[in-house]
Design a protein around this motif. Sequence first.
Motif, short mmCIF file in Angstrom:
data_model
loop_
_atom_site.label_atom_id
_atom_site.label_comp_id
_atom_site.label_asym_id
_atom_site.label_seq_id
_atom_site.Cartn_x
_atom_site.Cartn_y
_atom_site.Cartn_z
N ARG A 113 0.83 -1.21 0.00
CA ARG A 113 0.00 0.00 0.00
C ARG A 113 0.87 1.25 0.00
O ARG A 113 0.58 2.22 -0.73
CB ARG A 113 -0.96 0.00 1.20
CG ARG A 113 -2.10 -0.96 1.08
CD ARG A 113 -3.24 -0.61 2.04
NE ARG A 113 -2.86 -0.73 3.42
CZ ARG A 113 -3.01 -1.83 4.15
NH1 ARG A 113 -3.51 -2.93 3.60
NH2 ARG A 113 -2.67 -1.85 5.43
N PHE A 114 1.92 1.25 0.82
CA PHE A 114 2.81 2.40 0.85
C PHE A 114 3.51 2.58 -0.49
O PHE A 114 3.60 3.71 -1.01
CB PHE A 114 3.85 2.24 1.96
CG PHE A 114 4.96 3.26 1.88
CD1 PHE A 114 4.72 4.60 2.12
CD2 PHE A 114 6.27 2.88 1.52
CE1 PHE A 114 5.73 5.54 2.03
CE2 PHE A 114 7.28 3.81 1.43
CZ PHE A 114 7.02 5.15 1.68
N MET A 115 4.01 1.49 -1.05
CA MET A 115 4.74 1.61 -2.31
C MET A 115 3.84 2.11 -3.44
O MET A 115 4.22 3.01 -4.19
CB MET A 115 5.36 0.26 -2.69
CG MET A 115 6.44 -0.24 -1.75
SD MET A 115 7.83 0.91 -1.55
CE MET A 115 8.48 0.95 -3.24
N LEU A 322 7.96 8.49 4.51
CA LEU A 322 7.58 7.26 5.20
C LEU A 322 6.89 7.55 6.52
O LEU A 322 5.81 7.01 6.80
CB LEU A 322 8.83 6.41 5.43
CG LEU A 322 8.64 5.15 6.29
CD1 LEU A 322 7.72 4.15 5.60
CD2 LEU A 322 10.00 4.51 6.62
N THR A 323 7.48 8.38 7.34
CA THR A 323 6.91 8.63 8.67
C THR A 323 5.59 9.41 8.58
O THR A 323 4.68 9.18 9.37
CB THR A 323 7.90 9.37 9.58
OG1 THR A 323 8.36 10.56 8.93
CG2 THR A 323 9.08 8.47 9.93
N ALA A 324 5.50 10.31 7.59
CA ALA A 324 4.23 11.02 7.40
C ALA A 324 3.12 10.05 7.03
O ALA A 324 1.99 10.13 7.53
CB ALA A 324 4.38 12.10 6.32
N TYR A 325 3.44 9.09 6.16
CA TYR A 325 2.46 8.09 5.76
C TYR A 325 2.05 7.23 6.96
O TYR A 325 0.87 6.99 7.20
CB TYR A 325 3.04 7.20 4.66
CG TYR A 325 2.15 6.04 4.28
CD1 TYR A 325 1.08 6.21 3.42
CD2 TYR A 325 2.37 4.77 4.84
CE1 TYR A 325 0.24 5.14 3.11
CE2 TYR A 325 1.54 3.70 4.52
CZ TYR A 325 0.48 3.89 3.65
OH TYR A 325 -0.35 2.84 3.34
N LEU A 326 3.04 6.77 7.72
CA LEU A 326 2.75 5.92 8.88
C LEU A 326 1.89 6.65 9.91
O LEU A 326 0.98 6.08 10.50
CB LEU A 326 4.06 5.44 9.52
CG LEU A 326 4.88 4.44 8.69
CD1 LEU A 326 6.22 4.19 9.36
CD2 LEU A 326 4.13 3.13 8.49
N GLU A 327 2.18 7.93 10.09
CA GLU A 327 1.40 8.72 11.04
C GLU A 327 -0.03 8.89 10.56
O GLU A 327 -0.98 8.74 11.34
CB GLU A 327 2.06 10.10 11.26
CG GLU A 327 1.39 10.92 12.34
CD GLU A 327 2.17 12.16 12.69
OE1 GLU A 327 1.78 12.83 13.68
OE2 GLU A 327 3.16 12.46 12.01
N GLN A 328 -0.19 9.16 9.28
CA GLN A 328 -1.54 9.32 8.71
C GLN A 328 -2.35 8.03 8.85
O GLN A 328 -3.57 8.08 9.04
CB GLN A 328 -1.43 9.72 7.25
CG GLN A 328 -0.92 11.12 7.00
CD GLN A 328 -0.50 11.35 5.56
OE1 GLN A 328 -0.65 10.46 4.72
NE2 GLN A 328 0.03 12.52 5.27
N GLN A 329 -1.65 6.90 8.78
CA GLN A 329 -2.32 5.60 8.85
C GLN A 329 -2.44 5.07 10.28
O GLN A 329 -2.94 3.97 10.51
CB GLN A 329 -1.55 4.58 8.00
CG GLN A 329 -1.53 4.89 6.52
CD GLN A 329 -2.90 4.83 5.89
OE1 GLN A 329 -3.61 3.82 6.01
NE2 GLN A 329 -3.33 5.90 5.24
N GLY A 330 -1.97 5.88 11.26
CA GLY A 330 -2.04 5.45 12.65
C GLY A 330 -1.14 4.28 12.97
O GLY A 330 -1.46 3.45 13.84
N MET A 331 0.01 4.21 12.30
CA MET A 331 0.90 3.05 12.42
C MET A 331 2.22 3.36 13.13
O MET A 331 3.11 2.51 13.15
CB MET A 331 1.21 2.49 11.01
CG MET A 331 -0.02 1.97 10.29
SD MET A 331 0.29 1.62 8.54
CE MET A 331 1.50 0.27 8.67
N LEU A 332 2.32 4.53 13.73
CA LEU A 332 3.56 4.87 14.43
C LEU A 332 3.56 4.47 15.90
O LEU A 332 4.61 4.44 16.53
CB LEU A 332 3.86 6.38 14.31
CG LEU A 332 4.57 6.83 13.05
CD1 LEU A 332 4.86 8.31 13.10
CD2 LEU A 332 5.86 6.05 12.81
N ASP A 333 2.40 4.17 16.45
CA ASP A 333 2.32 3.82 17.87
C ASP A 333 2.75 2.37 18.08
O ASP A 333 2.46 1.52 17.25
CB ASP A 333 0.90 4.01 18.41
CG ASP A 333 0.48 5.47 18.34
OD1 ASP A 333 1.37 6.34 18.42
OD2 ASP A 333 -0.73 5.74 18.20
#
Length: 333
Positions: A113-115, A322-333
Amino acid sequence: MIVAGLLTATAGLPVYAQEFSFKFQSVDPAGNPNFQIQKEWTEQVGVMSGGRIAIELLPVGAVVEYNETQDAVGAGILDGHITDVSYFSGKDPAFGLIANPIGAWSSPEEMFRFMRYGGGNELMEDLEKPYNLHFVGATTTGLEGFVSKKPLGGVDDLKGLKVRAPEGLIQQVFAAAGAVPVNLPYAEVFTALDKGVIDAADSTVFSTNHSQGLHEAGNNPVYPGFHSMPLVEVSMNLDKWNSLPEDLQAIMTVSVRDLASDMVAQLSIKDLEAVAEAKANPEITVHNWPTEERARFRTIAMEQWENVAGQSDNAKQVYDILTAYLEQQGMLD
């Protein structure tokens, strides 16, 4: 003999005279399950293109060493490669960060999905263009198993462990966790484990490790893996890519998406079968890290993302997107 306009019996597609012949080198040895799936992909490209594209797939080391394919593809010595992007971290740390942001992904679908939709493909295209490569698409073997001669119950057991790992971010993560990274090609892992040159290995998925006999030398594997899900790229010489008409470029792009699905599905099935076989062997102990230990390792890894981001402008760009995407997806926690 290929006759223009003839319909294939299997696909009902017109078959044309061959227009393009490409030579790709894989990161995997012949006979390896990964290599066999990649061979199926080359055959499918032939069918999908009606015979207009023919790809010869060579095993690792057939033309150049595993970490030299990027230069070989850019120079036209090879037309393309299928390989772990981490191997080119020495040229730019950005390759290591996008190839294996340790702890970012818990499934192949998250990475895909990220790619495809989060900016990853565009990052790879920008990174590879200066080397005269075109990034066709992303695949992965899935979340890898971990091979070890010593029992591993968590992060503390990594201290002092001699671990084979690809260059770049993953070596830095293991070092930060207290392990001693060793740079070896995949083909040398069994011998190095067997002779005690290394204690453990970031190698590939559990089933491939098992079929290659790695659990005979390292009989304390960790499954599911805690450490790695590599970006395996299919890339081509940029000039050769530009020589393809748009319809064949589209066929290549879609075919790599199919390869990604096939790779994950087939290896996942093999993994479950291999794990059951390994657990039935009294000489092999399969370890499964608890959730809190996996979280500890992810925390160590995320600290290293930021470290890598400071090593080049490209790495900073990968880190930011990468980190912006992860944060938007709620995946950084």
